[in-house]
Design a protein around this motif. Sequence first.
Motif, PDB file in Angstrom:
ATOM      1  N   ARG A   1       1.023  -1.075   0.075  1.00  0.00           N
ATOM      2  CA  ARG A   1      -0.002  -0.020  -0.024  1.00  0.00           C
ATOM      3  C   ARG A   1       0.987   1.231   0.048  1.00  0.00           C
ATOM      4  O   ARG A   1       1.937   1.517   0.964  1.00  0.00           O
ATOM      5  CB  ARG A   1      -1.071  -0.077   1.317  1.00  0.00           C
TER       6      ARG A   1
ATOM      7  N   ARG B   1       0.893   5.265   0.230  1.00  0.00           N
ATOM      8  CA  ARG B   1      -0.060   6.650   0.102  1.00  0.00           C
ATOM      9  C   ARG B   1       1.026   7.905   0.189  1.00  0.00           C
ATOM     10  O   ARG B   1       1.576   7.844   1.288  1.00  0.00           O
ATOM     11  CB  ARG B   1      -0.681   6.760   1.561  1.00  0.00           C
TER      12      ARG B   1
ATOM     13  N   ARG C   1      -3.665   7.059  -9.184  1.00  0.00           N
ATOM     14  CA  ARG C   1      -4.336   6.221  -8.323  1.00  0.00           C
ATOM     15  C   ARG C   1      -4.220   4.706  -9.262  1.00  0.00           C
ATOM     16  O   ARG C   1      -4.450   4.734 -10.151  1.00  0.00           O
ATOM     17  CB  ARG C   1      -5.743   6.379  -8.087  1.00  0.00           C
TER      18      ARG C   1
ATOM     19  N   THR D   1       0.436  13.357  -5.786  1.00  0.00           N
ATOM     20  CA  THR D   1      -0.249  12.418  -4.797  1.00  0.00           C
ATOM     21  C   THR D   1      -0.596  10.975  -5.599  1.00  0.00           C
ATOM     22  O   THR D   1      -0.679  11.170  -6.598  1.00  0.00           O
ATOM     23  CB  THR D   1      -1.865  13.144  -4.688  1.00  0.00           C
TER      24      THR D   1
ATOM     25  N   GLU E   1      -1.707   7.073  -4.722  1.00  0.00           N
ATOM     26  CA  GLU E   1      -2.484   6.161  -4.016  1.00  0.00           C
ATOM     27  C   GLU E   1      -2.236   4.946  -4.721  1.00  0.00           C
ATOM     28  O   GLU E   1      -2.774   4.668  -5.806  1.00  0.00           O
ATOM     29  CB  GLU E   1      -3.857   6.255  -3.823  1.00  0.00           C
TER      30      GLU E   1
ATOM     31  N   THR F   1       1.576   3.368   5.023  1.00  0.00           N
ATOM     32  CA  THR F   1       1.761   4.497   4.068  1.00  0.00           C
ATOM     33  C   THR F   1       2.759   3.929   2.985  1.00  0.00           C
ATOM     34  O   THR F   1       2.754   4.790   1.987  1.00  0.00           O
ATOM     35  CB  THR F   1       2.435   5.829   4.763  1.00  0.00           C
TER      36      THR F   1
END
Lengths: 762, 270
Positions: A168, A170, A309, A342, A344, A613
Amino acid sequence: MSAPTRQGGLTSTGTGGVGDSPQRPDANLKVRGEFAYSSDLWHEDMLWGATLRSPHPHARIRGLDTSAALAVPGVYAVLTHEDVPGENIYGLEHPDQPVLAADVVRYQGEPIAIVAADHPETARRAAARVRVDYEVLDPVTDAAAALRADAPVLHPHNPGGNLVRHARIRHGSGPLTADVVVTGEYTVGMQDQAFLGPESGMAVPAEDGGLDLYIATQWLHADRRQIARALGMDEEKVRLHLAGVGGAFGAREDLSMQVHACLLALRTGKPVKIVYGREESFFGHVHRHPAVLRYEHGATRDGDLVYVRASMILDGGAYASTTAAVTGNAATLGAGPYQAPTVEIDCYGVYTNNPPCGAMRGFGAVQACFAYESQMDKLAQALGMSPVDVRVRNAVEQGSVMPTGQVVDSAAPVGELLALVRDRPLPPERGATFDLRELPGGVSNTTHGEGVVRGVGYGVGIKNVAFSEGFDDYSTARVRLEVTGGEPVVSVHTAAAEVGQGLVTLKAQIARTELGVARVVILPSDTAVGSAGSSSASRQSYVTGGAVRAACERVRADVLALAGGAAAGLAGGKVVDGAGVVLADLVEVLGEAVVEHTVEWRHRPTEALDPVTGQGFAHVQYAFAAHRAVVDVDVELGLVRVVELACAQDVGRAMNPDAVVGQIQGGSAQGLGLAVMEEIQVVGGVVRNPSFTDYLIPTVLDMPPMPIDVLERADPHAPYGLRGVGEPPTLSSTPAIVAAIRAATGKALTRVPVRPEHIVGD
Amino acid sequence: MKAATPEAVPIAGGTDVMVELNFDKRRPPALLDLGRVAELSGWRTDDGHVRLGATVPYARIVGELGDLLPGLAMAARTVGSPQIRNRGGVGGNLGSASPAGDAHPPLLATGATVELASVRGVRTVPADEFFLGPKRSVLAADELVTAVTVPSAAGPQQFAKVGTRNAMVIAVCSFGLALDTGTRRVGTGIGSAGPTPLRAAAAEDFAAEVLPWDDPPALTDEVAREFGELVAAAATPIDDVRGSAAYRRRALSVLARRTLRWAWQDVRVR
């Protein structure tokens, strides 16, 4: 017992230091067909092993009866899980795979029983007589479905159920909205490494109760650890020797016949050889993870990325192998060589009853690269920009921050690599006359130019070099300098696997450069010296190269101390001062002395990722390559000919320029294979094409000219400034070719390999 | 020998036989080596026909028969690799009777006959009656394929094969075409798109009827398209690991259209 007939040490004489391209010491043997591969091993009085495998992808074993097999004349042993003296379990990262299946089989081809006989045909016939009572179970074959709560759990002891790892990432807290948003779902089929030398080796029992295993592998010490555990034996008694390796590409990281041969040799007291056939080989090693990748990219109207994303599912198949690390790679490199404020990313590595998947050249970065590069093309189209411009605009550079928070702390000339391939002159358009070999379909005579449309596409990728996420990654080198036959001779001893990449050449080049000695003997790789780590992850030049250099430095320091005075260096067989003036002959300085050092060498440490994160200094080095593909597509038949495949790659330092170009050509070819032909087709957990008749790899008529630009932007953290070479060209070749096919056809083409049906379909 | 041990498998180049042995698909009690049987390894012309021995390798067909049997020579060029073309021949292709055999479409298109020999005698079978099903033919257990007899070309011939690689590939589908400008007949052969190699009889009749044989003008799009559709309609393909049925039909229509154009262009040039 004596050692079998096999390839011995290789002596490299003459010239050729770091930066030169001396001929490989095994070149002539290989070209003449005289090199002894592991399948050529021979020993007086040896037996042959054969393996009984499950025909079912998922079944319970209710009973096993070996009596009919044992009754076959010429059979010496028939072994099952009950005969595994140690723990009946192995695995590179997570031990979860039985040496021989006990109560359940989880993939088609899983080994159940092994036979030793005096002839390979006898062994195979006897294996077929082992009676197995199966209760056939429904296979779990859809990786997304395997994650649902109602899916059968394939490994009851795994805390995550069918989930091997969820990586994951982030990063950043910007908005997940943007002026321009493109989304896509991409699919990558199961590619095979398709090495030409099948799994093979020979176990020879020794008088001390241990044994010697001669084996084609990528990592002798990792094999030894797993073998010793299964045999219930001290590692010291399990001695591994590298036999001639006929290609690897990740497929020899996991065990195949190693423990089986050892079990049979220990039971019979005789040398036992096992060689897989081509069909068995498709079941004998792991493959590249098939993947489904969903992406969303947001950008400003000017083309600056706002966010990325992604959600990816990697099908790891029946056993974990390296799925966890592959998952980590796909996630941490999932945004590509681009700066996005950003990010994700969620990447899931999953158990199913499909063939086990693990290491293959590119290792998770290949799947992600096809998806993010397809997305960058889609974004360029949405923005009305050129595909190169949108990439260059967002490209990482030295000082950029990766989605893991890691700062790129050495050269990252992504924009420059793209510009290099873009600015090359395009190959000439097709003329009025034609040569079938230059048209889609080739000599099969499917077009004389009708329906043929040209397209151009680009791709660029990012790959980590060496082992990541806090792994204690090291190599060991023993270097010895002495006078033999009146001349100074260096011996280099490591456990590193020469798999065709040319490490045998490079080790001699390093020794020659560091010690100024022409004659270098590369000793056979074995476990008599410490671990070299794996020949994978584009790491051996870096890590074993670093170890050889460090050992040479210590030897040199001792020799200079012996010489005393103003001695400052070694060159041309002489001891020289700081200005290069000869002070003494090395032969005289050494006399009877033998100077030897063994060094365990590490690259700078990395860190584990934060599990929530995904932040952390996870990768020791990044490497980049860019491709431009020019293709001709027969849009009516869906056939493709790649006309040219240009590549630019930063290698930090070209340690052996010819070998660097060879790696780039080979990696590009493997990427071309994934783009247009290479796929293990699996239906219901069953492989439909386990042969080179129907698993197609590119031939010479499929490979186009490959103009190559090699940049050398030294990485100050790495030995000689080098950057790993082997994997990056495999990444970007595939999306560049598919982008070119899209340009020619206007089709979306979200799946690789692209099949003719996808091009002509509606 | 074949009569005495009918289960013995004849082997010449071994293109198919060795694959089956290596993959353990069959275990014949004996192999019958045809390699040194001189009668099988040559060809001769005879009254407007070529009698081609069963073991003449593809490489020789390419090198020696390009003028007399251009369709078969073009098909031979697409077989496997140079090594396979040096060993394999038409007899083995027929013996295996695979629907994907590259030699079959040109044999069908040219109206070739297959010569079968046994201790009972010699018989000849038209190529379009030879195949019975996937890897099944009229070849009896005690018989050998000894030769094929192919009419020498009486007009342009073509062969085209679709594969997912540009060399060394088994046909996803293939098509052979032979025009006879003397008798004004059109021959066709479809490979790898049905249980056996097939002729497209309706397409043959259509083309023979509508082609402007006298003072030939360029072929119209309508004729080429209709011919392609009739060829595709004659196929009975399946979905398999090499391609889908729908793709095979579609590709056949394209191959038929293109090969007819190429052949007709040759008619005009002559």
